[in-house]
Design a protein around this motif. Structure first.
Motif, mmCIF file in Angstrom:
data_model
loop_
_atom_site.group_PDB
_atom_site.id
_atom_site.type_symbol
_atom_site.label_atom_id
_atom_site.label_comp_id
_atom_site.label_asym_id
_atom_site.label_seq_id
_atom_site.Cartn_x
_atom_site.Cartn_y
_atom_site.Cartn_z
ATOM 1 N N ALA A 191 4.200 5.963 -5.180
ATOM 2 C CA ALA A 191 3.820 6.181 -6.659
ATOM 3 C C ALA A 191 2.765 6.685 -7.092
ATOM 4 O O ALA A 191 2.971 7.940 -8.587
ATOM 5 N N ALA A 192 1.090 7.513 -6.980
ATOM 6 C CA ALA A 192 0.264 8.094 -6.900
ATOM 7 C C ALA A 192 0.637 8.923 -6.640
ATOM 8 O O ALA A 192 0.149 9.579 -7.217
ATOM 9 N N GLY A 216 0.956 -1.563 0.149
ATOM 10 C CA GLY A 216 -0.071 0.022 -0.153
ATOM 11 C C GLY A 216 0.729 1.069 0.183
ATOM 12 O O GLY A 216 0.939 2.289 -0.477
ATOM 13 N N LEU A 217 2.069 1.537 1.227
ATOM 14 C CA LEU A 217 3.115 2.166 0.802
ATOM 15 C C LEU A 217 3.757 2.346 -0.586
ATOM 16 O O LEU A 217 3.709 3.599 -1.024
ATOM 17 N N VAL A 218 4.211 1.832 -0.772
ATOM 18 C CA VAL A 218 4.364 1.279 -2.393
ATOM 19 C C VAL A 218 3.375 2.189 -3.512
ATOM 20 O O VAL A 218 3.997 3.398 -4.283
ATOM 21 N N HIS A 219 2.297 1.690 -3.135
ATOM 22 C CA HIS A 219 1.355 2.587 -4.844
ATOM 23 C C HIS A 219 0.651 4.028 -4.207
ATOM 24 O O HIS A 219 0.968 4.399 -4.770
#
Length: 206
Positions: free
Chosen positions: A203-204, A197-200
């Protein structure tokens, strides 16, 4: 989220599964049996119908209350919450029949009885209701909630990143076949869900 525990968090904490429906199953069964013995149109049958309906309402209220309290605690403690993007409807599908090739018209065991029990447990946990409540409370509090792909989250070692089926030898245990890291499988899954979730989120926002 699960059946053994309602949910596990990335810090190693667990929220017990209250199993409201399972606890009320015996009373519901007795009430439904009493209803089936009543004559249609009778005053006794109307009272039996009310009793069954009252028990179902009680279970729903308790399930909602648990969902509200759990969601509120998460929203108060965290600015960002990631959870598995569970396809609950697909998870609750009945298994397809297995025709017996040696006996036309007959079928092989397909685990339907065990799957029916799992489906009841999934419905009793009320994951969908909880996630809807969590999303609403998070929005109202200015928190962010993100659903992430749950694939391999319990098979990926949080220490070294090695991903393999062998990393999940039992329902509750994760033991990395590469580095030997050992932890509760649900905690490992929750930690990997948070990291994804933190990666997404990063990225967002990039």
């Amino acid at each position: 989220m699960g059946i053994a525990h309602f949910l596990a968090d990335s810090d190693g904490g667990f929220v017990p599964n209250p199993r409201h429906g399972a606890k009320a199953a015996a009373m519901l069964e007795d009430a439904q049996q009493a209803l089936s013995r009543c004559k249609r149109g009778s005053k006794r049958r109307r009272k039996a119908v009310q009793t069954v309906a009252r028990l179902h309402r009680k279970v729903r209220r308790r399930r909602l209350n648990h969902a509200h309290k759990t969601a509120l605690a998460l929203v108060r403690e965290h600015d960002f919450i990631a959870h598995e993007d569970l396809k609950i409807r697909n998870m609750s599908k009945a298994p397809a029949p297995k025709p017996d090739p040696e006996q036309p018209g007959s079928f092989l065991p397909n685990g339907a009885v065990a799957k029916a029990g799992l489906n009841r447990s999934i419905a009793d946990a009320g994951w969908g209701v909880f996630l809807a409540i969590l999303a609403a409370k998070a929005e109202g509090a200015g928190r962010q909630v993100m659903a992430v792909d749950p694939r391999n989250t319990s098979r990926r070692c949080p220490a070294c990143g090695h991903t393999a089926k062998e990393n999940w030898p039992t329902q509750e245990k994760c033991h990395c076949a590469s580095c030997g890291h050992t932890a509760h499988a649900d905690t490992v899954g929750a930690l990997n869900v948070l990291r994804a979730g933190l990666v997404h989120r990063k990225a967002a926002s990039a």
